[in-house]
Design a protein around this motif. Structure first.
Motif, PDB file in Angstrom:
ATOM      1  N   VAL A   1     -64.337  79.089 -37.827  1.00 41.06           N
ATOM      2  CA  VAL A   1     -62.984  78.956 -37.280  1.00 41.06           C
ATOM      3  C   VAL A   1     -62.660  80.203 -36.468  1.00 41.06           C
ATOM      4  O   VAL A   1     -62.840  81.320 -36.958  1.00 41.06           O
ATOM      5  CB  VAL A   1     -61.963  78.754 -38.411  1.00 41.06           C
ATOM      6  CG1 VAL A   1     -60.544  78.899 -37.860  1.00 41.06           C
ATOM      7  CG2 VAL A   1     -62.145  77.390 -39.046  1.00 41.06           C
TER       8      VAL A   1
ATOM      9  N   LEU B   1     -54.719  80.866 -40.194  1.00 44.63           N
ATOM     10  CA  LEU B   1     -53.492  80.301 -40.754  1.00 44.63           C
ATOM     11  C   LEU B   1     -52.688  81.408 -41.418  1.00 44.63           C
ATOM     12  O   LEU B   1     -53.240  82.244 -42.138  1.00 44.63           O
ATOM     13  CB  LEU B   1     -53.833  79.233 -41.799  1.00 44.63           C
ATOM     14  CG  LEU B   1     -54.189  77.838 -41.286  1.00 44.63           C
ATOM     15  CD1 LEU B   1     -54.585  76.956 -42.456  1.00 44.63           C
ATOM     16  CD2 LEU B   1     -53.031  77.216 -40.517  1.00 44.63           C
TER      17      LEU B   1
ATOM     18  N   VAL C   1     -57.825  75.423 -36.374  1.00 45.52           N
ATOM     19  CA  VAL C   1     -58.405  75.882 -37.640  1.00 45.52           C
ATOM     20  C   VAL C   1     -59.118  74.761 -38.402  1.00 45.52           C
ATOM     21  O   VAL C   1     -59.561  74.951 -39.520  1.00 45.52           O
ATOM     22  CB  VAL C   1     -57.343  76.549 -38.552  1.00 45.52           C
ATOM     23  CG1 VAL C   1     -56.750  77.762 -37.858  1.00 45.52           C
ATOM     24  CG2 VAL C   1     -56.252  75.557 -38.931  1.00 45.52           C
ATOM     25  N   GLU C   2     -59.231  73.614 -37.769  1.00 43.70           N
ATOM     26  CA  GLU C   2     -59.911  72.487 -38.422  1.00 43.70           C
ATOM     27  C   GLU C   2     -61.421  72.715 -38.462  1.00 43.70           C
ATOM     28  O   GLU C   2     -61.991  73.368 -37.599  1.00 43.70           O
ATOM     29  CB  GLU C   2     -59.665  71.201 -37.603  1.00 43.70           C
ATOM     30  CG  GLU C   2     -58.216  70.886 -37.339  1.00 43.70           C
ATOM     31  CD  GLU C   2     -57.632  69.970 -38.393  1.00 43.70           C
ATOM     32  OE1 GLU C   2     -58.309  69.752 -39.430  1.00 43.70           O
ATOM     33  OE2 GLU C   2     -56.515  69.495 -38.191  1.00 43.70           O
TER      34      GLU C   2
END
Lengths: 223, 683
Positions: free
Chosen positions: B553, B569, B612-613
């Protein structure tokens, strides 16, 4: 004198040499069972205890989470991402205390089982009982957390209207939204369960081996 | 009476049609009702009654049915081969599955591609590398893709392609199928004979085309012979860095003969490069001045020149500093190339197009274009002739080896032979532009034992539709061709597809070349509605190992490394530094953080977004209306774009991929506050 007596009583009788020589196997069996159980417990630390597979059309390979005694593996991030739609807290927040102490705790259980090898009285059962109960305790704790998470959904979540609070299935199949879930006991828990059975059998064999000695001592005492 | 005749005619036609249908072995006029029954008749072709009924209803011949069966891929079944095709004027690369001929992807290369965000917030810095004299060039005439090779075989790691119009070369990384680098050739104005790679991808070759003064200089056409020059460029590829290194690259100055296609020697001929040319006459055109037009002027002579280039010697000259500097680029002068034994030439039948090296590297096959033959040159004879110093020279002093001394064979194939590829059974395949056909012919030498035919002989021709340019066989230009499939890249589709206005699609036709002998079955027509793809290569699909999602990520695809501007995140923020605003944003199903971005008119905005997946296909888009921004953020990708907030107002940014059930909710407000009180007034 009293203390030594008590200690003697707790650790139970030592088999006499001739008795040991004559029935070596009878005394060896419980040792083997307890030792095997202790080893299985240690091995189980490195294996997942419980796993959950989620099936949905858009995940052709499914999603999986593997619960080890001290951590989670698999598609945790993705499952957390999906859970946020229904307002479920991230899986990592569950059972934090349990996961912190688990390695130490299971190591201790294995040591206690090991100790039971040298205790030839019914006290051995007390030492080994925590290890026997481990699978049940694990499942009970799992149920507690799944229930806690499933019942305490964030009411402001996007899909809070369409998914009612629920208790996820611990073992077997369930259905949440478009997801079919399959939960099962994984290798770690299976090993722990085998360890429990080995301990119970070991306890029985230990009693069978040492009870005649205890009774003989008692008869001697009476005489 | 009239009515009777009409009825008779109709009856005759019906009977004829019925007879022709009855002739077909697959027809099984079983009633639909019987089809499902346990005793469903099975025809000789192994078709069920249902299938036979469908074939009959659609008027499909047995050949049609076998063709359909050879190309059909059930859902979820992947193709065995992949084609990387030039997208022609689209400036892109097409990725196509074989045998299904399904379009899998259009890779944004020289031209903006909105879906991939290419040029709309991602890839801008790559596209800007292709600027010429400060002018952004947003189209390209892409011609020849080249897959990277290891020991002469495709390795599935990199792809290169040239832009003929502007002499540019692109580098595409096949881990993520994204373009990583564009290069403008600083010496020549256009190119053609590129891209081709050396057997271990040490160099990416870019041959020139129309002669001009080197370095984009000006001179009149009167000085054509003296100052106009051709060229071939050797771009050094640094596999580790994933980039061409211009500092380690060089160019060889050539006579102004309009060099055309090139190919790299392989196996025994590794270290040599072969390039055609088509204007040995040095015609300079000027039809409006009463001169012969180029088409005639450049075709006067019976022969043109194949250039034979010793790359090893050229590399040594470059490394020993024997180059001159043109626009900051190392150039081996024509005189040096002659003096150092780098450059030789040999005549070839006039205005040839392709020069293609056989898989064993022993023969150079030149297709005549205006000559019905392919001419096969022997590399061994070439070396012997050079060794014997048996040559004449051209006007520039370049040694010219006699065609007769090098010729191994000549095979008459038909009209307009252009390009040749090879299979694993000792055959070569040549496209015939004027005949609209693919010719299969037998190779000689050590290939002669592989096939039953006499060596160097035409074996069969199959019609294609129409006016084939390049062709490609499975791995057909490597040291180990696979045979099996061949694709005819037809320039004109004419009547092959339903009409779509005056501009017609091109036509890729898939041929089955698995069987030996005369017959090559035509399997499938694929329309290409995006440009004129010149060349393509077909690689075994299992050689490609692209990423499913970015490795971590916060990945910067341009650098293929974690981005220093990746946003995790919980670390989202908006920072102001004077009039520069820096936004650090995350994207996850189904929201951006932050959802409010408040800035002022005139601010310069630097915006970082990280998807961020990590789930397959969890791609998000990000668009800002009115600012020409649309990103594609693939799982794990971190992107940075910049803009000046010139227009005040309220702009709702949103995710342009339907990423989840709550996709429409994946939005936010960019509030650009007007600067100064006057801006507030409405008039």
């Amino acid at each position: 004198m009293m203390a030594t007596d008590k200690f003697q009583k707790i650790i139970g009788p030592r088999p006499p040499h001739d008795e040991l020589a004559a029935r070596r196997l009878r005394f060896l069996w419980p040792t083997l069972f307890f030792a095997a159980a202790a080893i299985l417990l240690i091995i189980s630390i490195f294996l997942p205890y419980w796993s959950l597979v989620l099936h949905a059309p858009q995940y052709p390979n499914g999603l999986m989470v593997n619960a080890y005694v001290n951590h989670l593996e698999g598609d945790v991030r993705e499952i957390d991402g999906l859970n946020h739609y229904i307002g479920m807290r991230p899986l990592g927040e569950a059972a934090q205390l349990e996961r912190t102490v688990s390695i130490f705790a299971i190591g201790s259980l294995a040591l206690l089982v090991g100790a039971a090898i040298f205790v030839h009285s019914p006290w051995a059962a007390l030492l080994a009982m925590p290890a026997v109960l481990l699978p049940v305790v694990f499942l009970a704790d799992l149920y507690f957390w799944l229930n806690n998470f499933g019942q305490n959904l964030d009411p402001t979540a996007a899909l809070s209207n369409s998914v009612e609070p629920f208790t996820p299935t611990i073992l077997g199949e369930g259905l949440i939204g478009q997801f079919r879930t399959v939960a099962y006991a994984d290798f770690g828990l299976i090993l722990a369960t085998i360890a429990s059975i080995l301990i119970l059998v070991g306890l029985y064999m230990q009693r069978r081996a040492y009870k005649p000695l205890v009774e003989a001592e008692e008869r001697e005492g009476e005489a | 009476m009239k009515r009777t005749i009409l009825a008779l005619i109709i009856l005759t036609v019906l009977i004829a049609a019925g007879c022709s249908l009855a002739d077909r072995p697959t027809t099984a006029p079983a009633a639909p009702g019987e089809a499902g029954s346990e005793a469903a008749p099975v025809e000789s072709a192994g078709l069920s009654a249902d299938a036979a009924a469908i074939a009959q209803e659609r008027g499909l011949s047995p050949d049609d049915i076998t063709a359909a069966l050879k190309v059909y891929q059930p859902t979820g079944v992947h193709d065995e081969y992949m084609i990387f095709a030039s997208g022609g004027h689209s400036g892109q690369v097409l990725v196509i599955g074989v045998p299904s001929m399904r379009l899998l992807k259009v890779i944004g290369v020289f031209t903006p591609e909105p879906w991939q965000g290419w040029g709309y917030g991602v890839g801008n810095r790559v596209l800007d590398e292709g600027a010429i004299n400060g002018r952004t060039i947003r189209w390209a005439d892409t011609h020849h893709p080249a897959l990277s090779e290891t020991e002469g075989d495709y390795d599935g790691e990199w792809l290169f392609i040239n832009d003929k119009a502007n002499a540019r070369v692109a580098v595409i990384d096949l881990r993520d199928f994204e373009t990583k680098q564009l290069l403008k050739n600083p010496v020549v104005i256009n190119d053609h004979g590129g891209t081709f790679v050396t057997p271990n991808t040490e160099y990416v070759i870019e041959g020139g085309q129309y002669a001009a003064p080197l370095g984009w200089e000006y001179d009149t056409l009167d000085n054509y012979n003296d100052t106009y020059r051709g060229a071939v460029t050797f771009w050094k590829f640094d596999r580790e860095a994933g980039r061409i290194d211009p500092e380690q690259s060089f160019l060889i100055e050539l006579p102004p003969y309009w060099q055309d296609l090139c190919d790299s020697g392989k196996q025994v001929s590794e270290g040599w490069i072969f390039c055609n040319s088509l204007n040995a006459e040095r015609a300079t055109g000027g039809v409006e001045k009463g001169n012969p037009p180029f088409e005639a002027g450049a075709s006067q002579g019976e022969t043109d020149y194949m250039h034979l280039i010793n790359l090893n010697k050229a590399e040594a000259v470059f490394q020993n500093g024997g180059t001159t500097d043109v626009n900051g680029f190392a150039v081996i002068s024509l005189q040096t190339a002659i003096d150092e034994g780098i450059l030789y030439m040999t005549p070839e039948p006039k205005s040839p197009h392709g020069v293609d090296i056989t898989p064993n590297g022993q023969y150079m096959v030149v297709a005549g274009k205006l000559d019905p033959h392919v001419t096969i040159y022997s590399f061994e004879k070439m070396l012997e002739t050079i060794e014997a110093e048996k040559w004449t020279t051209d006007d520039y002093g370049v040694p010219v080896l006699a065609l007769e001394d090098l010729r191994e064979a000549q095979v008459e194939l038909g009209l307009g032979p252009l390009h040749t590829q090879f299979d694993d059974q000792g055959y070569a395949y040549t496209s015939l532009f004027l005949d609209s056909a693919v010719a299969r012919w037998s190779l000689g030498g050590e290939y002669a034992d592989l096939h039953p035919e006499e060596p160097w002989q035409l074996v069969g021709k199959t019609s294609v539709h129409y006016n084939i340019g390049h062709l490609l066989a499975a791995e057909g230009d490597t040291v180990s061709p696979d045979g099996k499939y061949l694709v005819a890249m037809n320039k004109w589709a004419i009547d092959r597809f339903a009409p779509v206005g005056p501009l017609l699609p091109q036509n890729f036709q898939l041929l089955d070349i698995d069987n030996t002998g005369e017959n090559m079955q035509l399997l499938y027509d694929m329309p290409i509605g995006i440009g004129e793809p010149h060349y393509a290569q077909m690689i075994k699909a299992d050689k490609l190992e692209p990423w499913e999602v970015y490795p971590e990520v916060g990945w910067d695809p341009h650098e293929q490394a974690l981005s220093p501007n990746a946003v995790q995140l919980g670390e989202e923020k908006v920072e102001r530094n004077g009039s520069e605003v820096e936004v650090f944003m995350t994207a996850v199903r189904s929201h951006f953080t932050p959802e409010h971005v408040e800035i002022e008119q005139g601010d310069h905005v630097v915006w970082h977004i990280t998807n961020v997946e990590q789930a397959l296909d969890a791609t998000h888009g990000f668009s800002i209306p009115g600012y020409d921004i649309n990103l594609s953020l693939e799982p794990g990708e971190a992107a940075t774009f910049e803009f000046d907030a010139e227009a005040p107002g309220v702009f709702s940014y949103y995710c342009t991929e339907f990423c989840s059930a709550l996709h429409l909710e994946m939005t936010g407000y960019l509030l650009v506050k007007p600067s100064g009180p006057t801006a507030m007034t409405t008039e």
